[in-house]
Write an enzyme that holds these catalytic residues in place. Structure first.
Site, PDB file in Angstrom:
ATOM      1  N   LEU A 168       0.863  -1.181   0.000  1.00  0.00           N
ATOM      2  CA  LEU A 168       0.000   0.000   0.000  1.00  0.00           C
ATOM      3  C   LEU A 168       0.898   1.229   0.000  1.00  0.00           C
ATOM      4  O   LEU A 168       1.900   1.245   0.707  1.00  0.00           O
ATOM      5  CB  LEU A 168      -0.846   0.037   1.274  1.00  0.00           C
ATOM      6  CG  LEU A 168      -2.114  -0.802   1.320  1.00  0.00           C
ATOM      7  CD1 LEU A 168      -2.663  -0.805   2.721  1.00  0.00           C
ATOM      8  CD2 LEU A 168      -3.150  -0.239   0.371  1.00  0.00           C
ATOM      9  N   ASP A 169       0.521   2.273  -0.727  1.00  0.00           N
ATOM     10  CA  ASP A 169       1.413   3.433  -0.712  1.00  0.00           C
ATOM     11  C   ASP A 169       1.171   4.272   0.536  1.00  0.00           C
ATOM     12  O   ASP A 169       0.319   3.959   1.354  1.00  0.00           O
ATOM     13  CB  ASP A 169       1.288   4.245  -2.005  1.00  0.00           C
ATOM     14  CG  ASP A 169      -0.067   4.882  -2.154  1.00  0.00           C
ATOM     15  OD1 ASP A 169      -0.922   4.678  -1.284  1.00  0.00           O
ATOM     16  OD2 ASP A 169      -0.296   5.580  -3.144  1.00  0.00           O
ATOM     17  N   VAL A 170       1.934   5.366   0.645  1.00  0.00           N
ATOM     18  CA  VAL A 170       2.024   6.047   1.944  1.00  0.00           C
ATOM     19  C   VAL A 170       0.692   6.606   2.411  1.00  0.00           C
ATOM     20  O   VAL A 170       0.329   6.504   3.575  1.00  0.00           O
ATOM     21  CB  VAL A 170       3.083   7.162   1.881  1.00  0.00           C
ATOM     22  CG1 VAL A 170       3.155   7.903   3.190  1.00  0.00           C
ATOM     23  CG2 VAL A 170       4.434   6.578   1.573  1.00  0.00           C
TER      24      VAL A 170
END
Lengths: 325, 422
Positions: A101-103
């Site tokens: 998952l990105d930030v």
């Protein structure tokens, strides 16, 4: 003979999922979980120092004049096996991450410990869908499609109704359905294709472009609206781009305020561990839960979930990964 | 070289097998670097022969390979003092006869060369009958590797290391640091380690903390006692009382490694920059002694951030620092993140943040989760003038249970469920 820590580690090996908070890189989540698990494993009381029998000369017998023949026996602990000298029993454990998952996204993140990591190779190959909830807002368009980016365009949105939105979403879904069929690597006019379609197993194997197998609006209150998406091979940036395109199709603009993953394959948000539960006992319980649920699921057929999106074609399908290989 | 070895065979009864001989040969070729002869050597040189030299070939070895020769030389000097009289009385031939570690080198042979007679060999059979006294006096050569990456190979033979472990020093952590292991092996317990431990006890440090201090700062064992005394006296001259000094040393192990000038510099900086009174400066330094240990650049940057980016006034910054000195060494990004959340999202004004500076000490995620939970429940009200006011210190300092029941009037499970939806 395995120590307490080793038997605890055996119970930890497997898959479990955590809730990744938004604004935190997935690597920090993984590092934190590893640190907490190591703390839990090394907290087990260490084995006591083994003793060694030594024969010591009596003191005062070392002069050249008298050498007494008496030796005293002493059982001294072997300091080279002392925990402060050898270090903790577990210094590193392998904690692997599933689909990343990105930030700025949050939600379910699948992690695996030890031997559970072997499952991930299969997991990336099999056709596993993921569920997302996208919180969106009409009225502006930004350069990275999220609400924290630089605003590129602003527009009005009074003309948008739920009906128009649904029409646009249906059109998008149709396009993705076509993509699903194109990438499924079967000749569409064959019996094989028909059988796969009936079972809902039609779809790309391995890598492909991101495909949304399901898309619908669950909440509509302009300027805010919420979409629920089921997808394959996606990235979070792609989902935000979908929101942006929806806005454009509606002759307006839209940004995505939040991306939240609610399901990754078999792992749902319900079973996921929040930040306060990233400790060894909780993780052990989650891993055991995963194993027992896997046993149950093997006997059940793939269920048609009523509360999920029912589309004309591709039903979400998971093949439970086999850990016993 | 072989001749000198043969000579050794002639005289040294404690080599029971040729394998040991081969092992010692191996030791000699593998040793990386010989330290110079210590003070103890000259008085022994009259009676015995030393073979010493330098090897430059092994310089490519890694830093943390402990030097066998340093330890070996150290051990030798210890045993030499015991066996010296024995040796001198036994033989008048100048032969090096330490049974523990013969250090032989082909490059340079010191002083007297002894003529050899290769045909005269003593019987070294293992079946030879020897008296009981000789049986007792046989000691095996230490089975220590010449170089190692771990201290556990040397701990059984080293008095310093065994005592340090019994004190509670984490040797495993120390051996990861480069050169620390070699340094510890070279120390002599009676002359180096014990006086400094006694010094620490004298200034009031508790026994249980000695292990912690040495684990974090092993270099305190190499500081000269005069400078240690001078620094403690300097602190006392600045009106720190002895318990405070003891607690400062316990919590900041590197404190006494810094010169008086540097400590003075730092104390002066804090007093001038923050315009604090002497007693206030003493207060914050006593509570956070590592302010005196680290560099001043991050502190200056933090002060600039507080003033320019966050917009606090001078007296507000003073108040925050006196209440929470950790702000001076906190991460800049964290400070700005927390302030952004408090001021822009939660709409808390500056003077209220100054009243509760402990918010800068908490985790950002904690404040965010709790604030969003209260907002969801409609209870996020941080203005003291309005009813049902929630103070910032309650928001951040209360444990989860109390927060849920008192402030949010919800259950803990609801809070955890809510965290999954943000």
């Amino acid at each position: 003979m395995a120590t307490l820590a080793v038997s605890m580690f055996r119970r930890l090996e497997g898959l479990f999922c955590v809730v990744k908070p938004s604004g935190v890189h997935w690597k920090l989540v993984r590092d934190n979980v590893e640190k907490n698990l190591l703390k839990g494993l090394n907290a087990a009381p260490p084995q006591s120092c083994p003793q060694q029998v030594r024969f010591l000369r009596d003191p005062g017998a070392d002069t050249e004049t008298t050498k007494s023949l008496t030796l005293s026996v002493a059982s001294v602990p072997v300091l080279s096996k002392h925990p402060l000298v050898t270090g903790p029993e577990f210094q590193r454990i392998q904690v692997g991450v599933g689909h990343r998952l990105d930030v700025s996204s949050s939600g379910v993140l699948v992690l695996a410990v030890g031997r559970g990591n072997r499952v991930f190779n299969d997991l990336y190959e099999t056709r596993v869908t993921r569920d997302y909830t996208l919180e969106c807002e009409f009225g502006s368009a930004t350069d990275d499609f999220s609400d924290t980016g630089r605003v590129v365009e602003r527009s009005t949105y009074d003309h948008i109704t739920l009906d128009k939105l649904n029409r646009v979403l249906a059109m998008l879904q149709g396009a993705h359905q076509k993509a699903l069929l194109t990438y499924s690597n079967v000749d569409l006019r064959s019996q094989e294709a028909y059988e796969l379609a009936v079972q809902g197993l039609l779809g790309p194997e391995g890598k492909s472009v991101p495909i949304l197998t399901g898309l619908r609006c669950v909440h509509f209150q302009p300027p805010n609206f919420t979409l629920e998406v089921q997808c394959l091979n996606e990235t979070q940036k792609y989902l935000r781009k979908v929101v942006h395109e929806t806005g454009l199709e509606l002759r307006s603009t839209a940004v995505c305020k939040g991306v939240r993953r609610t399901r990754d394959g078999l792992f749902t948000l319900q079973q996921a561990l929040t930040r306060h539960h990233w400790t060894a006992p909780h993780v052990t319980r989650a891993v055991q839960q995963y194993y027992s649920s896997k046993k149950n699921k093997k006997t059940r057929a793939v269920a048609d979930r009523g509360d999920r999106i029912t589309t004309t074609g591709g039903e979400c399908d998971e093949q439970p990964p086999n850990l016993n290989q | 070289m072989s001749s000198s070895h043969a000579l050794l065979c002639l005289r040294c009864r404690s080599h029971l097998s040729s394998k040991t001989m081969a092992a010692t040969l191996l030791y000699s070729t593998q040793v990386r670097h010989y330290a110079t002869i210590t003070n103890a050597a000259p008085k022994i040189q009259n009676g015995l022969l030393f073979f010493r030299g330098t090897h430059r070939t092994m310089q490519k070895w890694k830093q943390h390979m402990f030097c066998f020769s340093d330890f070996a030389k150290h051990l030798e000097t210890e045993t030499k003092e015991v066996k010296l009289a024995e040796k001198l009385s036994r033989t008048d031939v100048v032969v090096y006869e330490s049974p523990i570690l013969p250090i032989i080198d082909a490059v340079s042979v010191n002083e007297r060369q002894v003529p050899l007679d290769l045909d005269a060999t003593d019987e070294l059979s293992a079946l030879e009958e020897i008296s009981d006294e000789e049986a007792i006096s046989i000691t095996l050569p230490a089975a220590m590797p010449p170089a190692s990456t771990s201290l556990r190979d040397y701990i059984d033979k080293s008095e310093t290391l065994s005592n340090l472990v019994q004190l509670g020093v984490n040797l495993w952590k120390l051996e990861q640091r480069p050169n620390v292991g070699s340094m510890l092996l070279r120390l002599n317990y009676k002359t180096d380690v014990a006086p400094r431990l006694l010094f620490l006890k004298d200034i009031g440090v508790e026994d249980s903390r000695l292990g912690f201090i040495i684990t974090h700062n092993p270099y305190i064992l190499t500081e000269s006692l005069e400078s240690l005394h001078a620094r403690v006296n300097y602190l006392k001259s600045k009106n720190f009382n002895s318990e405070t000094v003891a607690s400062m040393v316990s919590r900041a192990p590197y404190l006494l490694n810094f010169s008086v000038k540097r400590l003075d510099n730092r104390l002066g900086f804090y007093q001038q920059q923050l315009q604090l009174s002497a007693s206030n400066t003493r207060n914050i330094v006593a509570r956070l002694p590592r302010l005196l240990c680290g560099s001043l650049e991050p502190v200056k940057e933090n002060l600039k951030v507080c003033k320019i980016e966050l917009g606090f006034k001078e007296n507000e910054i003073q108040h925050i620092v006196i209440a929470v000195p950790k702000v001076l060494t906190a991460n800049k990004r964290k400070l700005t993140q927390i302030f952004d959340l408090l001021h822009n999202t939660m709409k808390v004004p500056h003077h209220l943040i100054t009243k509760f500076p402990q918010v800068f000490n908490t985790k950002y995620l904690r404040i965010r989760e709790r604030h969003l939970f209260l907002e969801y429940l409609g209870k996020a009200q941080y203005d003291p003038a309005l009813p049902s006011y929630i103070s910032l210190d309650c928001l951040v300092s209360l444990p989860d249970e109390t927060f849920c029941t008192d402030l949010a009037s919800a259950s803990l499970e609801d809070f955890y469920l809510f965290q999954k939806t943000i």
